[in-house]
Design an enzyme around this catalytic site. Sequence first.
Site, PDB file in Angstrom:
ATOM      1  N   ASP A  64       0.819  -1.214   0.000  1.00 41.22           N
ATOM      2  CA  ASP A  64       0.000   0.000   0.000  1.00 41.22           C
ATOM      3  C   ASP A  64       0.857   1.271   0.000  1.00 41.22           C
ATOM      4  O   ASP A  64       2.035   1.253   0.340  1.00 41.22           O
ATOM      5  CB  ASP A  64      -0.946   0.006   1.207  1.00 41.22           C
ATOM      6  CG  ASP A  64      -0.202  -0.121   2.533  1.00 41.22           C
ATOM      7  OD1 ASP A  64       0.749  -0.928   2.616  1.00 41.22           O
ATOM      8  OD2 ASP A  64      -0.545   0.594   3.497  1.00 41.22           O
ATOM      9  N   GLU A 122      -0.642  -1.817   5.285  1.00 44.18           N
ATOM     10  CA  GLU A 122       0.324  -1.715   6.396  1.00 44.18           C
ATOM     11  C   GLU A 122       0.248  -0.332   7.040  1.00 44.18           C
ATOM     12  O   GLU A 122       0.363  -0.203   8.255  1.00 44.18           O
ATOM     13  CB  GLU A 122       1.751  -1.991   5.900  1.00 44.18           C
ATOM     14  CG  GLU A 122       2.800  -2.071   7.011  1.00 44.18           C
ATOM     15  CD  GLU A 122       3.227  -0.722   7.585  1.00 44.18           C
ATOM     16  OE1 GLU A 122       3.459  -0.639   8.805  1.00 44.18           O
ATOM     17  OE2 GLU A 122       3.310   0.254   6.833  1.00 44.18           O
TER      18      GLU A 122
HETATM   19 ZN   LIG Z   1       5.339   4.098   6.090  1.00 45.45          ZN
HETATM   20 ZN   LIG Z   2       6.629   1.303   5.254  1.00 45.40          ZN
END
Ligand SMILES: [Zn+2]
Ligand SMILES: [Zn+2]
Length: 381
Positions: A64, A122
């Site tokens: 991401d 994440e």
């Molecule tokens: Zn980051």
């Molecule tokens: Zn990262």
Amino acid sequence: VDWRRHLHHFPELGCEVPKTAAFISSVLKDLGVAVKENVGGLGVVGLLEGSSPGKTVALRADIDAVSVPEETGVPYASKHPGVMHACGHDGHTAMLLGVAYILREMLDQIPGSIKLIFQPAEEGPGGARPMIADGVLENPKVDVIFGLHIGGLWDIPSGYIGVKKGPMMAGANRFVVNIHGKAGHAAMPHRTVDSICIASHVVSALQTIVSRNVNPLEPAVISIGSLRAGTGFNIVAENAEIKGTMRYFKEEVGQENRNRILRIASGIAESLGGNATVEFLPGYPPLINDDSVTAFFQRVVENLFGKDRVIEIIEPSLGADDMAYFLKEVPGTYFALGSVGKTEGVAYSHHHPKFNIDEDVLWMGSAALAAAAFEWLKENS
Ligand SMILES: [Zn+2]
Ligand SMILES: [Zn+2]
């Protein structure tokens, strides 16, 4: 590099990564890798099966981007306004595709399987947990896991690998304290309960947790980032809201700090005539590397790149990463690949609109992950 630039061109946020997931799937399929899509949301999993039975190694990349408007001026800059691969996850994704490219031609030498985990979100709200809940570590059952972060984290220079046993990144928790008093005229404070006065005492007292309760040899942070209350000069504020973050490396320290935040907030509010509630928002646990897997990995990359290319990281980062959830389930190691890119001659930090990576070292990440999987299966199957 082409894969990385394509991903950089079309960055996506959080769990909503349909183009990224479709691109990963199509590259894997073109390479002849078995693909499972929609794992715990839009997660993608590739499975490379060796020619003989054995154990299973997982390799994880987060895929991401960050909500930052890109200002690098590179020809492959983001096409999506306000979204940018400003943390290097485009590089992580490309490097893991590189592993598929390398290992698919070595399957006749490999006992067991290699699972390539492409994980969304994440940067938040977290994609590891839903993938684990959807069974990514089963069928075949994962025995060990490796992953990496590129960029300038842990001050590793370009072209060097950073390894660390034990705690590598912190556990992080955000919290909100809501304080309730009683509004009224500021000239008649005796008929009110002043939530700002209570909040001030709470903020001060929260400083005593790290300084007075946590072992001084144990890292911990409690920081207040926001305090909001009141509307005017002469009105006692009924409500106050405190927002903060806490960081820690040991689960018991995190738990004790959560208990103390709760006790301090409610105890002070009550003693001053008001009341307080505390909400802890879900955060990531501490990221802990397995000592023996890390020692194994260090040996592999020292053989691959030379001893002088591998740096032992001394200080963990107070940043957080949901790779931590995978490492709670199976032993493994998370390592750093120094990959410091420059914009107009300056190396900008992660999440900066001018952040860039050094593409010349992407091959090292693919090589390190492929070698770790290959050698581990040969030694352990
Ligand atoms: Zn980051
Ligand atoms: Zn990262």
